[in-house]
Scaffold this motif. Structure first.
Motif, PDB file in Angstrom:
ATOM      1  N   SER A 112     -59.076  -2.897 -90.481  1.00 32.41           N
ATOM      2  CA  SER A 112     -58.944  -3.454 -89.109  1.00 32.41           C
ATOM      3  C   SER A 112     -59.878  -2.451 -88.090  1.00 32.41           C
ATOM      4  CB  SER A 112     -57.492  -3.610 -88.406  1.00 32.41           C
ATOM      5  OG  SER A 112     -56.978  -4.423 -89.446  1.00 32.41           O
ATOM      6  N   LEU A 113     -60.997  -2.406 -88.610  1.00 35.38           N
ATOM      7  CA  LEU A 113     -61.879  -1.220 -87.590  1.00 35.38           C
ATOM      8  C   LEU A 113     -62.075  -1.961 -86.533  1.00 35.38           C
ATOM      9  CD1 LEU A 113     -63.575   0.391 -90.595  1.00 35.38           C
ATOM     10  CD2 LEU A 113     -62.459   1.656 -88.924  1.00 35.38           C
ATOM     11  N   LYS A 114     -62.246  -1.144 -85.291  1.00 33.91           N
ATOM     12  CA  LYS A 114     -62.684  -1.704 -83.990  1.00 33.91           C
ATOM     13  C   LYS A 114     -63.920  -0.997 -83.456  1.00 33.91           C
ATOM     14  CE  LYS A 114     -57.644  -2.089 -82.886  1.00 33.91           C
ATOM     15  NZ  LYS A 114     -56.516  -1.664 -81.811  1.00 33.91           N
ATOM     16  N   PRO A 115     -64.536  -1.441 -82.766  1.00 35.35           N
ATOM     17  CA  PRO A 115     -65.629  -0.826 -82.147  1.00 35.35           C
ATOM     18  C   PRO A 115     -65.466   0.775 -81.661  1.00 35.35           C
ATOM     19  CG  PRO A 115     -66.041  -3.010 -81.727  1.00 35.35           C
ATOM     20  CD  PRO A 115     -64.673  -2.745 -82.055  1.00 35.35           C
ATOM     21  N   GLU A 116     -64.427   0.876 -81.058  1.00 32.72           N
ATOM     22  CA  GLU A 116     -63.994   1.935 -80.665  1.00 32.72           C
ATOM     23  C   GLU A 116     -63.864   3.240 -81.691  1.00 32.72           C
ATOM     24  OE1 GLU A 116     -62.854  -0.846 -79.578  1.00 32.72           O
ATOM     25  OE2 GLU A 116     -60.680  -0.874 -79.467  1.00 32.72           O
ATOM     26  N   ASP A 117     -63.517   2.783 -82.837  1.00 35.09           N
ATOM     27  CA  ASP A 117     -63.524   3.777 -83.989  1.00 35.09           C
ATOM     28  C   ASP A 117     -64.961   4.413 -84.204  1.00 35.09           C
ATOM     29  OD1 ASP A 117     -61.189   1.518 -85.449  1.00 35.09           O
ATOM     30  OD2 ASP A 117     -60.683   3.254 -84.340  1.00 35.09           O
ATOM     31  N   THR A 118     -65.997   3.876 -83.966  1.00 32.01           N
ATOM     32  CA  THR A 118     -67.239   4.476 -83.905  1.00 32.01           C
ATOM     33  C   THR A 118     -67.050   6.033 -83.655  1.00 32.01           C
ATOM     34  OG1 THR A 118     -68.122   2.280 -83.845  1.00 32.01           O
ATOM     35  CG2 THR A 118     -69.779   4.418 -83.651  1.00 32.01           C
ATOM     36  N   ALA A 119     -67.832   6.927 -84.525  1.00 34.80           N
ATOM     37  CA  ALA A 119     -67.718   8.139 -84.245  1.00 34.80           C
ATOM     38  C   ALA A 119     -68.037   8.832 -85.710  1.00 34.80           C
ATOM     39  CB  ALA A 119     -66.296   8.693 -84.317  1.00 34.80           C
ATOM     40  N   VAL A 120     -68.583  10.278 -85.592  1.00 34.20           N
ATOM     41  CA  VAL A 120     -68.703  10.924 -86.671  1.00 34.20           C
ATOM     42  C   VAL A 120     -67.261  11.425 -87.075  1.00 34.20           C
ATOM     43  CG1 VAL A 120     -69.660  13.115 -87.490  1.00 34.20           C
ATOM     44  CG2 VAL A 120     -71.041  11.656 -86.106  1.00 34.20           C
ATOM     45  N   TYR A 121     -66.851  11.243 -88.436  1.00 33.88           N
ATOM     46  CA  TYR A 121     -65.688  11.825 -88.983  1.00 33.88           C
ATOM     47  C   TYR A 121     -65.719  13.286 -89.824  1.00 33.88           C
ATOM     48  CZ  TYR A 121     -63.386   7.471 -87.363  1.00 33.88           C
ATOM     49  OH  TYR A 121     -63.063   6.423 -86.533  1.00 33.88           O
ATOM     50  N   TYR A 122     -65.076  14.125 -89.492  1.00 32.87           N
ATOM     51  CA  TYR A 122     -64.816  15.261 -90.206  1.00 32.87           C
ATOM     52  C   TYR A 122     -63.684  15.438 -90.840  1.00 32.87           C
ATOM     53  CZ  TYR A 122     -68.756  16.410 -86.762  1.00 32.87           C
ATOM     54  OH  TYR A 122     -69.780  16.314 -86.095  1.00 32.87           O
ATOM     55  N   CYS A 123     -63.665  15.991 -92.223  1.00 27.65           N
ATOM     56  CA  CYS A 123     -62.409  16.257 -92.831  1.00 27.65           C
ATOM     57  C   CYS A 123     -62.249  17.801 -92.584  1.00 27.65           C
ATOM     58  CB  CYS A 123     -62.676  16.123 -94.562  1.00 27.65           C
ATOM     59  SG  CYS A 123     -63.541  16.909 -95.161  1.00 27.65           S
ATOM     60  N   THR A 124     -60.970  18.219 -92.708  1.00 33.79           N
ATOM     61  CA  THR A 124     -60.567  19.534 -92.502  1.00 33.79           C
ATOM     62  C   THR A 124     -59.660  19.964 -93.459  1.00 33.79           C
ATOM     63  OG1 THR A 124     -58.769  19.058 -90.843  1.00 33.79           O
ATOM     64  CG2 THR A 124     -61.079  19.328 -90.085  1.00 33.79           C
ATOM     65  N   MET A 125     -59.560  21.100 -93.913  1.00 37.75           N
ATOM     66  CA  MET A 125     -58.352  21.607 -94.960  1.00 37.75           C
ATOM     67  C   MET A 125     -58.195  23.095 -94.396  1.00 37.75           C
ATOM     68  SD  MET A 125     -59.577  20.309 -98.590  1.00 37.75           S
ATOM     69  CE  MET A 125     -60.065  18.603 -98.759  1.00 37.75           C
ATOM     70  N   THR A 126     -57.012  23.601 -94.522  1.00 37.13           N
ATOM     71  CA  THR A 126     -56.593  24.774 -94.399  1.00 37.13           C
ATOM     72  C   THR A 126     -56.179  25.553 -95.665  1.00 37.13           C
ATOM     73  OG1 THR A 126     -55.618  24.111 -92.039  1.00 37.13           O
ATOM     74  CG2 THR A 126     -54.738  26.266 -93.268  1.00 37.13           C
ATOM     75  N   ILE A 127     -56.835  26.495 -95.861  1.00 31.25           N
ATOM     76  CA  ILE A 127     -56.904  27.107 -97.330  1.00 31.25           C
ATOM     77  C   ILE A 127     -56.784  28.673 -96.972  1.00 31.25           C
ATOM     78  CG2 ILE A 127     -58.233  27.586 -99.462  1.00 31.25           C
ATOM     79  CD1 ILE A 127     -59.934  24.932 -98.894  1.00 31.25           C
ATOM     80  N   ARG A 128     -55.661  29.223 -97.700  1.00 32.21           N
ATOM     81  CA  ARG A 128     -55.489  30.626 -97.514  1.00 32.21           C
ATOM     82  C   ARG A 128     -55.675  31.046 -95.924  1.00 32.21           C
ATOM     83  NH1 ARG A 128     -58.895  30.402-101.355  1.00 32.21           N
ATOM     84  NH2 ARG A 128     -60.577  31.830-100.126  1.00 32.21           N
TER      85      ARG A 128
END
Length: 115
Positions: A84-100
């Motif tokens: 159900s994506l909306k125009p306001e979801d437009t963005a650059v998406y970044y994944c993140t992980m916490t490792i050690r």
């Protein structure tokens, strides 16, 4: 060294769906929290969704009920199913992980919601 590589962004019409994936490689023994952030020009980067090592999730209010975060510990991956994506979801998406104890970021993937 640890690298995160994202995939799955693109252009989709309003109401459509996309699935983002992120895979970690390198010196990984275990991954604690994983998450997805997004950023649009002129705005601060915001947390969209996060998942702990034991599977607890939390979501930014505007995506609750539409986005689902999941992880595969065996493959060191995190995914974000976006419906159900909306125009306001437009963005650059970044994944993140916490490792050690360190926080790692992917390079970002563009999601554009437009007709």
């Amino acid at each position: 060294q640890v690298q995160l590589v994202e995939s799955g962004g693109g252009l989709v019409q309003p109401g459509g769906s996309l699935r983002l994936s992120c895979a970690a490689s390198g010196s990984i023994f275990s991954i604690n929290a994983m998450g997805w952030h997004r950023q649009t020009p002129g705005k601060q980067r915001e947390l969209v969704a996060a998942i702990t090592s034991d599977g607890r999730t939390n979501y930014e209010d505007s995506v609750k009920g539409r986005f689902t975060i999941s992880r595969d510990n065996a493959k060191n991956t995190v995914s974000l199913q976006m419906n159900s994506l909306k125009p306001e979801d437009t963005a650059v998406y970044y994944c993140t992980m916490t490792i050690r104890g360190g926080d790692y970021w992917g390079q970002g993937t563009q999601v554009t919601v437009s007709s």
